[in-house]
Design an enzyme around this catalytic site. Structure first.
Site, short mmCIF file in Angstrom:
data_model
loop_
_atom_site.label_atom_id
_atom_site.label_comp_id
_atom_site.label_asym_id
_atom_site.label_seq_id
_atom_site.Cartn_x
_atom_site.Cartn_y
_atom_site.Cartn_z
CB CYS A 139 28.68 -14.30 7.38
SG CYS A 139 28.91 -15.90 8.16
CG HIS A 253 25.89 -14.48 11.85
ND1 HIS A 253 24.99 -15.52 11.74
CD2 HIS A 253 26.97 -14.85 11.09
CE1 HIS A 253 25.49 -16.45 10.94
NE2 HIS A 253 26.68 -16.08 10.53
#
Ligand code: A2P
Length: 361
Positions: A139, A253
């Protein structure tokens, strides 16, 4: 060379299986397929035997979750895996042998030269080299590559430095629940013993929970980010430094990124490239101190990019600092996988939703 598999000729609407359909990423895979009108000839939901029999509503139809097994991939053209690298290693090749193309969200095949590691905005052309399995990157690597790749192409990249602020979702649905439950316990003054993550999570942050290499001091997440960014950017020798931190955020994130270019580059030139690059929204309002935030990245397919400024730590003028945020479950996982699937089955993408036939099997 395109896949030489029996089902290599893309069906107009593929028969799809999701492995890990009940997990944090699996749920988002379902949502992305629905929201992007991905035409399906059939859809099979696979998980552990614990979830077998559970019912899930997809585009108004009720599908029943099945236990993953050796025979799960008969009559499947596309298998989206998100159940961890152990299961991918065992069942990915079985799915390919049964005639499916696999898009794997785990780390199992990411550094395998036979398996392209793909961020469609950056290196979609490498999909042509697949032999049945396409790897969906880590990710952080995806969320970083989306803004870094167009800048590297425009100015030439000499060095990349990153610090991450990673959400609970990267550790799965159970870690998200641990963040909720431990926060609730903290507010109520109750003790809470962490079960999924190694340290107290509420009102705390800690070095990423991946195993630490005793010699180098880097953890497994940091090493993955370095290797995968080099592979996605086709820059095998690129010097990359990274520190990965788990923060008490549920699902998006953030990353502080410093890029050292081959030449002197101004923040204005960087903003100009970012403004037209795919998959990016520039959020860079100095007057209002409004820059990328996880809370605004959540639910968005684009990576938010801002805080574009000179890195004052490099007097040469060649370095630029950025701050980015991206939804870990979407662009960092499920959305990127579905975008890969759309490239693998372009006829499917072009077809209208009205012709969809979704069947539980
Ligand atoms: P289940 O919900 O039945 O445990 P997450 O990353 O959010 O933790 O999700 C992991 C996914 O992988 C879930 O869908 C989970 O299913 C699935 N999974 C875990 N173990 C197995 C297994 N042995 N066989 C098939 N699926 C599994």
């Amino acid at each position: 060379m395109p896949s030489s598999l029996p089902n290599a000729a893309p069906r107009v609407a593929p028969r799809v299986a999701i492995v890990g359909a009940t997990g944090a990423v699996g749920v988002e895979l379902l949502r992305c397929l629905a929201e992007r009108d991905f035409p399906l000839a059939s859809l099979k939901l696979l998980a552990s035997s614990r979830s077998a029999g559970r019912e899930v509503v997809f585009r108004g139809q009720t599908l029943t979750v099945e236990a993953l097994g050796d025979d799960s991939f008969q009559d499947v053209d596309l298998a989206l895996f998100s159940a961890g690298s152990g299961l991918s290693k065992v069942y990915g090749p079985k799915a390919v042998a049964a005639g499916a193309v696999v898009v794997d969200n785990s780390s199992a095949f990411r550094m395998d030269p036979d398996c392209p590691l793909v961020v469609p905005e950056v290196n979609a052309e490498t999909l042509a080299d697949h032999h049945g399995i396409v790897a969906n990157p880590n990710c952080v690597a995806i969320i970083a590559a989306v803004p870094v790749a167009p800048l590297a192409r425009a100015f030439g990249l000499k060095r990349l430095q990153m610090a991450t602020y990673q959400a609970a979702s990267g550790a799965g649905a159970a870690a998200m629940e641990e963040l909720r439950a431990s926060t609730q316990a903290w507010i109520e003054g109750r003790p809470f013993a962490p079960q999924v993550l190694p340290h107290p999570y509420a009102f705390n942050l800690f070095s990423h929970n991946a195993e630490v290499d005793a010699e180098s001091g880097y953890n497994g997440e940091e090493l993955k980010v370095i290797e995968e960014c080099r592979r996605i950017l086709a820059a095998p020798e690129l010097p990359i430094g990274v520190t990965c931190i788990r923060v008490p955020v549920l699902r998006a994130h953030a990353i502080a990124i410093t890029l050292e270019f081959e030449c002197v580059v101004s923040p204005e030139e960087v903003r100009e490239v970012l403004a037209t690059a795919p998959g990016i929204q520039v959020v860079d309002d100095r007057a209002r101190n409004h820059f990328p935030m996880p809370s605004e990245a959540e639910g968005q397919g684009d990576v938010l990019v801002g805080r574009v400024r000179r890195d004052l730590g490099d007097l040469s003028g060649r370095s630029i600092a950025l701050f980015v945020a991206g939804d870990q479950l979407l662009k960092g996982a499920a959305l990127n996988a579905v975008q890969i699937a759309e490239r693998l089955f372009p006829a499917a993408k072009a077809q209208s939703r009205s012709s969809d036939l979704v069947t539980a099997s």
